[in-house]
Write a protein that holds these residues in place. Structure first.
Motif, PDB file in Angstrom:
ATOM      1  N   LYS A 142     -10.087 -10.627  -0.221  1.00 38.50           N
ATOM      2  CA  LYS A 142     -10.964  -9.700   0.496  1.00 38.50           C
ATOM      3  C   LYS A 142     -10.317  -8.354   0.789  1.00 38.50           C
ATOM      4  CE  LYS A 142     -13.460 -13.512   2.729  1.00 38.50           C
ATOM      5  NZ  LYS A 142     -13.823 -14.148   4.021  1.00 38.50           N
ATOM      6  N   THR A 143      -9.132  -8.119   0.243  1.00 37.63           N
ATOM      7  CA  THR A 143      -8.405  -6.888   0.589  1.00 37.63           C
ATOM      8  C   THR A 143      -9.061  -5.637   0.015  1.00 37.63           C
ATOM      9  OG1 THR A 143      -6.962  -7.220  -1.342  1.00 37.63           O
ATOM     10  CG2 THR A 143      -6.203  -8.088   0.775  1.00 37.63           C
ATOM     11  N   SER A 144      -9.956  -5.808  -0.961  1.00 38.32           N
ATOM     12  CA  SER A 144     -10.640  -4.635  -1.513  1.00 38.32           C
ATOM     13  C   SER A 144     -11.496  -3.950  -0.452  1.00 38.32           C
ATOM     14  CB  SER A 144     -11.512  -5.037  -2.704  1.00 38.32           C
ATOM     15  OG  SER A 144     -12.462  -6.025  -2.326  1.00 38.32           O
ATOM     16  N   GLU A 145     -11.817  -4.646   0.635  1.00 41.86           N
ATOM     17  CA  GLU A 145     -12.595  -4.058   1.728  1.00 41.86           C
ATOM     18  C   GLU A 145     -11.844  -2.902   2.390  1.00 41.86           C
ATOM     19  OE1 GLU A 145     -13.804  -7.083   4.466  1.00 41.86           O
ATOM     20  OE2 GLU A 145     -14.479  -8.444   2.884  1.00 41.86           O
TER      21      GLU A 145
ATOM     22  N   ASN B 198     -12.706   0.984   1.877  1.00 39.85           N
ATOM     23  CA  ASN B 198     -13.622   1.729   2.743  1.00 39.85           C
ATOM     24  C   ASN B 198     -12.866   2.535   3.795  1.00 39.85           C
ATOM     25  OD1 ASN B 198     -15.870   0.626   1.418  1.00 39.85           O
ATOM     26  ND2 ASN B 198     -15.858  -1.195   2.731  1.00 39.85           N
ATOM     27  N   SER B 199     -11.620   2.132   4.068  1.00 36.99           N
ATOM     28  CA  SER B 199     -10.786   2.856   5.038  1.00 36.99           C
ATOM     29  C   SER B 199      -9.810   3.797   4.344  1.00 36.99           C
ATOM     30  CB  SER B 199     -10.015   1.861   5.915  1.00 36.99           C
ATOM     31  OG  SER B 199     -10.894   1.002   6.600  1.00 36.99           O
ATOM     32  N   GLY B 200      -9.971   3.947   3.034  1.00 39.16           N
ATOM     33  CA  GLY B 200      -9.102   4.851   2.279  1.00 39.16           C
ATOM     34  C   GLY B 200      -7.766   4.260   1.888  1.00 39.16           C
ATOM     35  N   ILE B 201      -7.657   2.924   1.944  1.00 34.25           N
ATOM     36  CA  ILE B 201      -6.392   2.261   1.610  1.00 34.25           C
ATOM     37  C   ILE B 201      -6.614   1.288   0.456  1.00 34.25           C
ATOM     38  CG2 ILE B 201      -4.577   0.714   2.446  1.00 34.25           C
ATOM     39  CD1 ILE B 201      -5.147   1.807   5.259  1.00 34.25           C
ATOM     40  N   GLU B 202      -5.800   1.422  -0.550  1.00 33.13           N
ATOM     41  CA  GLU B 202      -5.851   0.487  -1.677  1.00 33.13           C
ATOM     42  C   GLU B 202      -4.641  -0.440  -1.584  1.00 33.13           C
ATOM     43  OE1 GLU B 202      -5.989   0.369  -6.580  1.00 33.13           O
ATOM     44  OE2 GLU B 202      -6.023   2.291  -5.518  1.00 33.13           O
ATOM     45  N   LEU B 203      -4.888  -1.690  -1.217  1.00 29.01           N
ATOM     46  CA  LEU B 203      -3.802  -2.652  -1.077  1.00 29.01           C
ATOM     47  C   LEU B 203      -3.642  -3.412  -2.389  1.00 29.01           C
ATOM     48  CD1 LEU B 203      -2.874  -4.702   2.005  1.00 29.01           C
ATOM     49  CD2 LEU B 203      -2.898  -5.846  -0.203  1.00 29.01           C
ATOM     50  N   SER B 204      -2.467  -3.295  -2.977  1.00 25.55           N
ATOM     51  CA  SER B 204      -2.161  -3.999  -4.224  1.00 25.55           C
ATOM     52  C   SER B 204      -1.691  -5.412  -3.897  1.00 25.55           C
ATOM     53  CB  SER B 204      -1.077  -3.246  -4.995  1.00 25.55           C
ATOM     54  OG  SER B 204      -0.737  -3.930  -6.183  1.00 25.55           O
ATOM     55  N   SER B 205      -2.434  -6.409  -4.356  1.00 23.09           N
ATOM     56  CA  SER B 205      -2.152  -7.797  -3.995  1.00 23.09           C
ATOM     57  C   SER B 205      -1.323  -8.502  -5.056  1.00 23.09           C
ATOM     58  CB  SER B 205      -3.473  -8.549  -3.788  1.00 23.09           C
ATOM     59  OG  SER B 205      -3.244  -9.917  -3.523  1.00 23.09           O
ATOM     60  N   ASN B 206      -0.298  -9.234  -4.625  1.00 21.61           N
ATOM     61  CA  ASN B 206       0.494 -10.062  -5.528  1.00 21.61           C
ATOM     62  C   ASN B 206      -0.125 -11.458  -5.631  1.00 21.61           C
ATOM     63  OD1 ASN B 206       2.495  -8.049  -5.941  1.00 21.61           O
ATOM     64  ND2 ASN B 206       3.415  -8.582  -3.969  1.00 21.61           N
TER      65      ASN B 206
ATOM     66  N   PHE C 128       0.863  -1.194   0.000  1.00 18.60           N
ATOM     67  CA  PHE C 128       0.000   0.000   0.000  1.00 18.60           C
ATOM     68  C   PHE C 128       0.890   1.231   0.000  1.00 18.60           C
ATOM     69  CE2 PHE C 128       0.591  -1.747   4.198  1.00 18.60           C
ATOM     70  CZ  PHE C 128       0.899  -0.673   5.017  1.00 18.60           C
ATOM     71  N   THR C 129       0.378   2.323  -0.537  1.00 17.76           N
ATOM     72  CA  THR C 129       1.182   3.536  -0.713  1.00 17.76           C
ATOM     73  C   THR C 129       0.435   4.772  -0.220  1.00 17.76           C
ATOM     74  OG1 THR C 129       0.331   3.951  -2.951  1.00 17.76           O
ATOM     75  CG2 THR C 129       2.289   2.562  -2.759  1.00 17.76           C
TER      76      THR C 129
END
Length: 254
Positions: free
Chosen positions: A153-156, A159-167, A58-59
């Motif tokens: 499920k990381t797209s959830e 809602n907290s303003g964080i976009e986690l890029s999954s490998n 995440f960035t």
């Protein structure tokens, strides 16, 4: 004159002997190559991976490096709470070091004195802070299932303003040496049985083993139609895999 004739006769005689020796050796080697059989044996095994590795990142961005760092630390706490809420413990995942990168954008500038000449300028726009999080498990089927489940499920976190890029999930096997050893034994046995069947059908018999060589060790997903690679294949994306190896044996014929 007589001595010259004798010397010539000796030389001719020696040449004939040497030529006969060379031809005889070549004929013998030729027959040895003909009086042999070469077979290839195959060893395969289906197995299920018992190791898993999954990671994401995440960035955050800011014109001030300290602000970017504080923001990524704040996001780290949100990410931690998210995975704890999914049933993970703090010691079941880990964060990597925060990585900073300067970001620039390209500005196009027209030259008023020459409309055909365009200039570009790199303008600093801020810092990008990135942090990784990783999960792993070895010989722990329950943990593997939990990691597989949460990875989708990381797209959830949006809602907290964080976009986690999954490998992509990486699947490996913990005991490759013993697996490879068992396949070599299986392939060698297969090659030996093939050789015996061939010579028995032709009313012959096997002699001594002349040479033995091993092919490349391949690991593919089960049901894969991927061609063999010269350097070997090691599939890490499939949980259910197939390992294979070939062995070439050359026997003398009696």
């Amino acid at each position: 004159m007589k001595d010259n004739k004798i010397l010539s006769s000796i030389i001719i005689g020696m040449a004939i002997i040497i030529t006969a020796f060379i031809l005889g050796k070549a004929f013998k080697n030729r027959n040895e190559n003909l009086d042999s059989i070469s077979v290839i044996g195959l060893g395969t095994k289906d197995f299920v991976s018992d190791e898993i590795l999954w990671s994401g990142s995440f960035t955050t961005n800011s014109t001030d490096i300290k602000e970017a760092y504080n923001k990524i630390i704040s996001d780290q706490k949100i990410v931690t709470n998210f995975f704890i809420g999914k049933g993970f413990k703090n010691n079941e995942f880990s964060f990597g070091a925060v990585n900073f990168q300067k970001k620039f954008k390209e500005i196009r500038k027209e030259n008023p004195e020459n409309t055909y000449q365009t200039q570009y300028e790199q303008v600093f726009v801020g810092y990008e802070a990135t942090q990784t999080i990783s999960f792993s498990a070895k010989k722990n089927p329950d943990m593997m299932k939990r990691i597989e489940a949460v990875s989708s499920k990381t797209s959830e976190l949006i809602n907290s303003g964080i976009e986690l890029s999954s490998n992509s999930i990486q699947y490996t096997y913990s005991d490759l040496p013993s697996l490879k050893q068992s396949l070599i034994e299986k392939a060698t046995k297969d090659a030996s049985e093939r050789a015996n069947k061939i010579v028995n059908t032709a009313d012959g018999s096997l002699g001594k083993l002349k040479t033995a060589s091993m092919g490349v060790f391949q690991i593919t997903g089960q049901g894969s139609t991927e061609d063999d690679s010269y350097g070997g294949i090691n599939d890490t994306y499939s949980k259910n895999k197939t390992a294979r190896i070939t062995v070439r044996l050359e026997y003398e014929l009696e």
